[in-house]
Design a protein around this motif. Sequence first.
Motif, short mmCIF file in Angstrom:
data_model
loop_
_atom_site.label_atom_id
_atom_site.label_comp_id
_atom_site.label_asym_id
_atom_site.label_seq_id
_atom_site.Cartn_x
_atom_site.Cartn_y
_atom_site.Cartn_z
N GLY A 102 0.76 -1.19 -0.24
CA GLY A 102 -0.12 0.09 -0.14
C GLY A 102 0.90 1.22 -0.06
N ILE A 103 2.12 1.22 -0.27
CA ILE A 103 2.94 2.39 -0.04
C ILE A 103 2.81 3.00 -1.43
N ASP A 104 2.64 4.21 -1.58
CA ASP A 104 2.76 4.89 -2.88
C ASP A 104 3.51 6.08 -2.85
N ARG A 105 4.32 6.46 -1.85
CA ARG A 105 5.27 7.69 -1.83
C ARG A 105 6.29 7.01 -1.16
N ILE A 106 7.90 6.99 -1.52
CA ILE A 106 9.05 6.65 -1.01
C ILE A 106 10.13 7.86 -0.98
N VAL A 107 10.58 8.00 -0.03
CA VAL A 107 11.71 9.10 0.15
C VAL A 107 13.01 8.11 0.29
N ALA A 164 4.42 4.49 -8.15
CA ALA A 164 4.65 5.37 -7.05
C ALA A 164 5.47 6.53 -7.25
N TYR A 165 5.33 7.37 -6.12
CA TYR A 165 6.18 8.81 -6.20
C TYR A 165 7.50 8.69 -5.23
N ALA A 166 8.42 8.54 -5.84
CA ALA A 166 9.51 8.17 -5.25
C ALA A 166 10.73 9.52 -5.61
N VAL A 167 11.25 9.89 -4.31
CA VAL A 167 12.03 11.20 -4.54
C VAL A 167 13.33 10.94 -3.75
N GLU A 168 14.46 11.42 -4.32
CA GLU A 168 15.62 11.38 -3.60
C GLU A 168 16.08 12.66 -2.70
N TRP A 169 16.51 12.30 -1.79
CA TRP A 169 17.00 13.35 -0.71
C TRP A 169 18.24 13.04 -0.11
N MET A 170 19.06 14.09 -0.30
CA MET A 170 20.68 14.06 0.24
C MET A 170 20.53 15.22 1.32
N TRP A 171 20.97 14.90 2.30
CA TRP A 171 21.34 15.69 3.47
C TRP A 171 21.79 16.99 3.31
N ASN A 172 22.79 17.12 2.55
CA ASN A 172 23.43 18.22 2.49
C ASN A 172 22.87 19.04 1.73
N GLU A 173 22.08 18.69 0.66
CA GLU A 173 21.51 19.55 -0.38
C GLU A 173 20.10 20.42 0.27
N SER A 174 19.93 19.88 1.50
CA SER A 174 18.71 20.42 2.28
C SER A 174 19.28 21.40 3.27
N ILE A 175 20.48 21.63 3.48
CA ILE A 175 20.83 22.81 4.44
C ILE A 175 22.28 23.42 3.73
N PRO A 176 22.07 24.01 2.45
CA PRO A 176 23.33 24.45 1.97
C PRO A 176 23.62 25.79 2.46
N ASP A 177 22.70 26.56 3.00
CA ASP A 177 23.26 27.95 3.94
C ASP A 177 23.95 27.61 5.04
#
Lengths: 261, 261, 261, 261, 261, 261
Positions: free
Chosen positions: D99-104, D129-142
């Motif tokens: 039943g998962i339809d979104r993934i990080v 499904a909707y799956a999206v890549e997230w890389m930690w350092n991209e989230s806090i560049p400032d």
Amino acid sequence: MYLADRTWPELAETSEQSLAVVPLGSTEQHGPHLPEGTDHMIAEALAREATDRAGVLCTPPIPIGVSSHHRQFHGTLWVDAPVFRDYVESLSRNLTYHGIDRIVYVNAHGGNVAHLREVGRRLHEDRTAYAVEWMWNESIPDLIDEVFETPGPHGGPKETAMIMHIARELVREDRLEDARDGGVVFDYDAERVHGATTFYDAIENSPNGVFGDQTEATPEIGKRLFEAATDQLVALLEWLEAQPLEDLLPEPHVESRAGKR
Amino acid sequence: MYLADRTWPELAETSEQSLAVVPLGSTEQHGPHLPEGTDHMIAEALAREATDRAGVLCTPPIPIGVSSHHRQFHGTLWVDAPVFRDYVESLSRNLTYHGIDRIVYVNAHGGNVAHLREVGRRLHEDRTAYAVEWMWNESIPDLIDEVFETPGPHGGPKETAMIMHIARELVREDRLEDARDGGVVFDYDAERVHGATTFYDAIENSPNGVFGDQTEATPEIGKRLFEAATDQLVALLEWLEAQPLEDLLPEPHVESRAGKR
Amino acid sequence: MYLADRTWPELAETSEQSLAVVPLGSTEQHGPHLPEGTDHMIAEALAREATDRAGVLCTPPIPIGVSSHHRQFHGTLWVDAPVFRDYVESLSRNLTYHGIDRIVYVNAHGGNVAHLREVGRRLHEDRTAYAVEWMWNESIPDLIDEVFETPGPHGGPKETAMIMHIARELVREDRLEDARDGGVVFDYDAERVHGATTFYDAIENSPNGVFGDQTEATPEIGKRLFEAATDQLVALLEWLEAQPLEDLLPEPHVESRAGKR
Amino acid sequence: MYLADRTWPELAETSEQSLAVVPLGSTEQHGPHLPEGTDHMIAEALAREATDRAGVLCTPPIPIGVSSHHRQFHGTLWVDAPVFRDYVESLSRNLTYHGIDRIVYVNAHGGNVAHLREVGRRLHEDRTAYAVEWMWNESIPDLIDEVFETPGPHGGPKETAMIMHIARELVREDRLEDARDGGVVFDYDAERVHGATTFYDAIENSPNGVFGDQTEATPEIGKRLFEAATDQLVALLEWLEAQPLEDLLPEPHVESRAGKR
Amino acid sequence: MYLADRTWPELAETSEQSLAVVPLGSTEQHGPHLPEGTDHMIAEALAREATDRAGVLCTPPIPIGVSSHHRQFHGTLWVDAPVFRDYVESLSRNLTYHGIDRIVYVNAHGGNVAHLREVGRRLHEDRTAYAVEWMWNESIPDLIDEVFETPGPHGGPKETAMIMHIARELVREDRLEDARDGGVVFDYDAERVHGATTFYDAIENSPNGVFGDQTEATPEIGKRLFEAATDQLVALLEWLEAQPLEDLLPEPHVESRAGKR
Amino acid sequence: MYLADRTWPELAETSEQSLAVVPLGSTEQHGPHLPEGTDHMIAEALAREATDRAGVLCTPPIPIGVSSHHRQFHGTLWVDAPVFRDYVESLSRNLTYHGIDRIVYVNAHGGNVAHLREVGRRLHEDRTAYAVEWMWNESIPDLIDEVFETPGPHGGPKETAMIMHIARELVREDRLEDARDGGVVFDYDAERVHGATTFYDAIENSPNGVFGDQTEATPEIGKRLFEAATDQLVALLEWLEAQPLEDLLPEPHVESRAGKR
């Protein structure tokens, strides 16, 4: 020399052999008068006869090939083309482990030709082995023209006569006229549309799946075809055995041929 | 009901059938006394007998399987495991075009088991068909224990007796003692190293490729084995035909089973 | 010697090592009492302990394997079998870049066995490396028989005792009786139909996904199992390190063995 | 909510969840001061912390990724890129069975980014499904710009500080100066030749495999980075859970959008 | 030196050449003002000009690439990413048959970059050839910054000016303002959600498929861009030809570098 | 209607079209007198002329095909056959996203025929689209017989005349006699050995790579051929557009045809 009937110590005595024969056919509709196994029965019969005469190894037949174009008729079995190629390629590459470096694919199904040719090319290009496709009716075109008026490309008198010779009990002789009348005399050019081959399946061209005039077939003609084709195959095997391997492998690039000439 | 001998209009009369049998074996060394085709001969003989009795479709045998572990012995043929799986899968999927939704792989080669099981699982999981592997000796373990002291896992008296029954002329009866003396009585546990199965090829465990005491085999025992296994296979086919398709397909997720109970 | 905790200059000091251990398990339902990570936790714990003792490299665990047969239960993760094989094969081939030529797959999931064995065979046949599957419970069958009445093939007292030893807080001890009563004592033979293994999924045989009598498990038994299995694994690693590589690679064809004997 | 520690009945209580997190990293050289597991340790730590806070499912980490560009350094493990993609894709598709339809994909290895993005695109395009890549350092560049002078793209103070926070005992603090002096301050533009990225391996740009000034790292900075990145990840998870599925799936063809506007 | 216009004996005279250029682009929507072939037209024009100047072989362009992210707009053609990679890889490997050992992929489509880089890596890692991706706008970033305020990542004034120079009749100059007003000035960071790139298709960011201010483009700027990029490409080709092959192939493992230093 | 020159809003006006043309050729040796691009130049010229007349979409040409049998001659480019098929299949499947359900592969290279036919069959069998291969010379056999004595299968007067018409400056007219004298008049039957096609590469049959009498070619004949073939192609396109889709898709199984008749 049918490999499946031999033991390994017996085969050890043939271990200097470099040539093997692989019979291939199909299991697919052949009209109301012929069994579905027609093609692989013909391939196996020819391969076993010729290899016995020539003293060459013969593997068991691969009885199921590329036949999806007959799938609308009951009983047609098939594997997808990429799978067929990979199966034959894998078998062939593994044969070389025993020292085989030349292979004849004794084939009796038109739908396999391009695929066997592609597999042979793969083995040739990387110098693994020299493998060549041989289809019985291609070896005796003159005789076929001589004995039949309307041979037909599939399920016609050619194959009918062959099965009459190989396994007469499997020909439904009371259905030969049905076969002829329910099928069509195939005119390939008439089927084309402005140069394009527009059909994909046999059923588009023949309501009963076959072509030609099956009443032309007799066991005697079958015997003549069988023997003539066997002669051709034996001659091919002998020719192949006599070739130096290097002559069977790819030519070098023109750049490096200077010294060769 | 051997499909390869039938015509398509004859097979049209069976078109309500949902069950088909595919015989599979191998072509590989079976010691100094048995032919290389032993496994596919057994599979084909059992499959044809049982399907004739049960009135079920039987395809031609697939005679070459996953046998690289016997490759050091002359004549062993094989295809790589992924290719074997894809070939059986493609054949099976295409069978469903004719309305088949359950398949029995009548198998006589241990090396094929895991692969047929994997193919069956693929078809099961996507609800294409229910396909199940059946290996003759697994169906009659008690009888085998009763008639043999040392049955051996490969090329032993089990297979020897079966070929004595099916094709006696292919057993080299003068080599049975050689087979026994040149092979070994296989002790699987003894071959393990601290729990790991460390061997990959038959030759590591047996100099002549076979195991067990072949002199225990007789044609009479072969007949008993053949008949008992055929009975089992017929019973399996009848059981399968009687199952509602839904019972053969995958169970739903536990989440959605509440309403089902 | 857990590779993931080391730096590359530290690992440079081990660069003459030829042996590596890869732990593999699964993440799949293990009944109402055990965590889904049971199998990979066991594999990792055994692998790290044994490699520390033996001074052998240990990679991080591959925590997700071939578990579709548990998919009806919440939380079961899996990859398709061909993908699993390719992942392990790719990792293994790349390990050889660093000079590794022998690998032990420390496995704690039955569903991975055939696939790891197939990968090991691929590497063996092309002489890339010698890789062998090892499953902890296969190494101590006598001890398991001694300590348990009904060990069960999945989620039973064997695995319960191991997790009690490795991560006691993850065992829901108040659910052991539920596990036993809601599952079944698995009788593999009884599940067969005329010799065929007819089930594909765990849910067909057990409503709660597990088998055996989990109340037999204790942390003390877990400790005994863990230590005994670790001893076996250490012994296997030492045995492997002591083998000449040539003895681990494939035997030549019988034809060319004459000179070898 | 770490899936591997839960039982299936516990997970049944979360069965209405549609979001899952998959941590991914690598096992590869990280200079003389950081452990090879750096990337997967960071990914797992962030994923577990954020999913615990957000009440979202978290799978075990996939610890080995696409790292062949670090292979010249001891201990680097990797799988080939197509194999990595297929493994993540297979895992992801199978997750949808529950039943998962979104993934990080919580990722901490730059070499995985393009491949995770490709897998996400495959799932997106066929609406699985909707799956999206997230890389930690991209989230806090400032924040990264604020705390470091020379962060470096690999094995620099960013990762050093994170491991100081997550597993301080694994940082070889006496090697930080070596790391800095033996590596280089990477100037990507200077490495290009007339606009082409001409290097393929890390060793071409850094003798010790790392970049940046590692002495800038402190555990306190690590804590700030970890918490800031966790906040971002929690926010992303909450945002994703709040989206209607249809908004996450592909837009229709412009032709059929007329009615939509 | 455009290969497609030459005969084989003429090419024989260049047979000592080790460098070849393969132009690649896409056929995909480029807004209301530019033709769908924009990218492959630019790649071909630059490749032919630079190879003519440098006396290097140039193959015909591969006009269709990885463009599914533009598929919602009419006329966009694409092949799936794995197929694109395999096509370029196969072409490249086969080029080496003629003695080519270094290749420049002259690329004008951002969506191809990661895939060409992956193909280059495959060839590099197995030492087949050194292949490197080159994208024209990456070679002249300063000039682009100088001449445009809002270059835009796709279909903006950069590409507009180039097509004005290469094939002015194909620019719909009366639609430049529409292009600007119906598209958007793309702010990549603003499109990110807590560090994740959440969009997959161009249509999510631009209603007419393009970005930037197209009215900044002029044929004169196009000429400057074209010439500057050609200069860069010629310089790259010359640099590549001058490299010893060994310097282009992978570095050895650090273990074996001791003797090298 | 050349798609690559159009913008997407212009193509939106053709969005009710269901037919597209894909030109395909090869880049391979064509003797001492013709450019390597001969086949793709012919395919593109015919496709663009006919689609302009018929108002049908035409994609850019795929200029590199299956040509390994010419690889010994300088400049021959090729991709392996499975890769070629997958590329054309992927492009074709993606075309259907825009509403295309029938495709003509305008082909000018014999080596592509079987592969295009296989791709067409794949699309046909799963009812994705109706795609058909068309080769110009197959559409005008009578005219070719009328204007040439010895047309030759490759690089002969047929292709020479076509390039004289399409791009006269690319024909090395001073090499026509060399082409004729250094090649051979190909007798396919004479090249067969007992029915087997034993050659794999063009160089085995012709020292300069071409066949036939090139001096028969004139620009005037080229013009006649071009116009006659274009007429045929236009007629084919019109015929295809007029067919109901259902008539182009596969026939049902004979079992279910009863009601149809």
